[in-house]
Design an enzyme around this catalytic site. Structure first.
Site, PDB file in Angstrom:
ATOM      1  N   ASP A 120       0.814  -1.217   0.000  1.00 28.53           N
ATOM      2  CA  ASP A 120       0.000   0.000   0.000  1.00 28.53           C
ATOM      3  C   ASP A 120       0.844   1.263   0.000  1.00 28.53           C
ATOM      4  O   ASP A 120       2.029   1.248   0.331  1.00 28.53           O
ATOM      5  CB  ASP A 120      -0.958   0.017   1.193  1.00 28.53           C
ATOM      6  CG  ASP A 120      -0.237   0.067   2.534  1.00 28.53           C
ATOM      7  OD1 ASP A 120       0.792  -0.626   2.681  1.00 28.53           O
ATOM      8  OD2 ASP A 120      -0.702   0.786   3.441  1.00 28.53           O
ATOM      9  N   GLU A 129       0.216  -1.339   5.500  1.00 32.41           N
ATOM     10  CA  GLU A 129       1.246  -0.871   6.434  1.00 32.41           C
ATOM     11  C   GLU A 129       1.029   0.573   6.828  1.00 32.41           C
ATOM     12  O   GLU A 129       1.246   0.956   7.980  1.00 32.41           O
ATOM     13  CB  GLU A 129       2.639  -1.037   5.796  1.00 32.41           C
ATOM     14  CG  GLU A 129       3.807  -0.755   6.738  1.00 32.41           C
ATOM     15  CD  GLU A 129       4.272   0.704   6.751  1.00 32.41           C
ATOM     16  OE1 GLU A 129       5.127   1.041   7.582  1.00 32.41           O
ATOM     17  OE2 GLU A 129       3.771   1.507   5.925  1.00 32.41           O
TER      18      GLU A 129
END
EC number: 3.4.11.4
Length: 410
Positions: free
Chosen positions: A81, A176
């Protein structure tokens, strides 16, 4: 190698993989699933084995050992991400070869310029190939630079079997940026003794100390009445939020702290007279100071409840992750090998605490000690983000050298 880095990276950043804190799915966005599926196919194409993607979007793969030595299994990780601080949709990477060290006009129409005055480190990349945004999005080097470097390093090791190495595990994790990366990470299935997170910044970064971190959600409840007849009746929730913030030390905020200094950070504040909500993050490297900061928050809440009533302020506070140093110290050799690998490549290691979060913090407490290594990016999470391809190449070399040294020392 440089061409492969550019090709993969510029292709990867065009995939929108921003996570979403308001989502309760895993991963939180469909773009991460799409990206994970692509990487599964590319890992297979490169030649890795045991390539999997589970229902939660975690991608894992194996580079088998090419030595008979008993080498510990090591891992390399990056996250799928990108940050939520700025838009990551329709990223248009701009390649600047043989950068001259001067200001770069990212977007002429919007007059967005990346300048050495604002970013003093910029001239140090003179002569490098750097990749910037077009000024309308973030770049996504955090962490698609690290992800790209792992892919390229694995490809290199497969095509250069003269470099001996033990079994290597690779993992790409979702979410994350919103602190959920390790939430569903299967350490046992990963099967590594320890790992390296490729999620750092400029050349030489080697990090194995992180913040202790907590989040605090505060709800301020007011009483709304007509302002013309509000005397002794109205309680303004937004003013309660302002009062709370006023009790915190002004100098202990991100904009006034550095190095090992902790802080309170008001991340968001919204509301009206009836109700206001504030979200703070609390950070400190020292565990005692960390606990003291949380106590400060609780004490201010109690004082305001005594003053305005129990329902005036509602606090929800939870720990997010802890300083990984405590879990790295017993296996200090993993830091030493990374340090030696950098020195052998004429890279000066820059050891400093991570003033932020990384999956490595939580993974270390889950039984997978995971220090952090540089990837070559600067100015993460915004339109002025850029990455040096030359430094990315150095990061690939570090991955290869770490793998080689573990085999050599076995």
């Amino acid at each position: 190698m440089k061409e492969e880095l550019i090709e993969r990276f510029t292709r990867y950043v065009k995939i929108d993989t921003q996570s979403n804190e308001d989502s309760h799915t895993v991963p939180t966005t469909p773009g991460q699933i799409e990206f994970g599926k692509l990487l599964v196919e590319e890992l297979k194409e490169v030649g890795l084995t045991e390539v999997t993607m589970d229902d939660n979007g975690y991608v894992m793969a194996t580079l088998p050992a090419n030595t008979d030595k008993d080498v510990p299994v090591i891992g390399f990780l990056a996250h799928l991400d990108t940050a939520t601080d700025f838009t990551g949709k329709n990223v248009k990477p701009q390649i600047h070869e043989n950068f001259d060290g001067n200001a770069i006009t990212l977007n002429e129409e919007l007059n967005i310029v990346l300048t050495p005055e604002q970013f003093p480190e910029l001239p140090s990349y003179k002569g490098h190939t750097i990749i910037t945004t077009d000024g309308t999005t973030l770049l996504g080097a955090d962490d698609k630079a690290g992800l790209t470097e792992i892919m390229v390093a694995m490809n290199y090791l497969i095509h250069n079997p003269q470099i001996k190495h033990g079994k290597i595990r690779v993992a790409f994790t979702p979410d994350e940026e919103i602190g959920r990366g390790p939430a569903h990470f299967d350490v046992e299935a990963f099967g590594a003794s320890f790992a390296y997170m490729m999620d750092g910044g400029p050349l030489g970064g080697l990090e194995y100390e992180s913040f202790n971190a907590a989040g605090a959600k505060l709800t301020f409840n007011g009483t709304n009445t007509h302002p013309g007849t509000a005397k002794n009746k109205m309680r303004n929730a937004t003013k309660l939020a302002m009062e709370f913030n006023g009790h915190l030390p002004v100098e202990e905020a991100p904009e006034y702290t550095e190095g090992y200094e902790g802080f309170y950070h008001l991340l968001s504040l919204n509301g009206d007279v009836e109700q206001s909500k504030a979200y703070y993050i609390i950070r400190d490297f020292d565990r005692k100071n960390f606990e003291a900061r949380k106590n400060t928050i609780e004490n201010i809440v109690k004082q305001m409840q005594e003053k305005y009533g129990q329902d005036a302020v509602v606090l929800e506070m939870n720990d997010q992750y802890y300083n990984m140093l405590e879990k790295i110290e017993p296996v200090r050799e993993i830091v030493d090998i990374a340090y030696e690998a950098m020195k052998s490549l004429n890279i000066e290691p820059n050891i400093h605490p991570i003033r932020g979060g990384t999956d490595g913090s939580q993974l270390s407490y889950m039984g997978l000690p995971t220090p952090n290594i540089f990837t070559g990016g600067e100015n993460y999470h915004g339109k002025f983000e850029y990455v040096s391809v030359d430094v990315m190449e150095k990061a690939v070399q570090v991955i290869i050298e770490i793998a080689r040294r573990f085999e050599e020392q076995a």
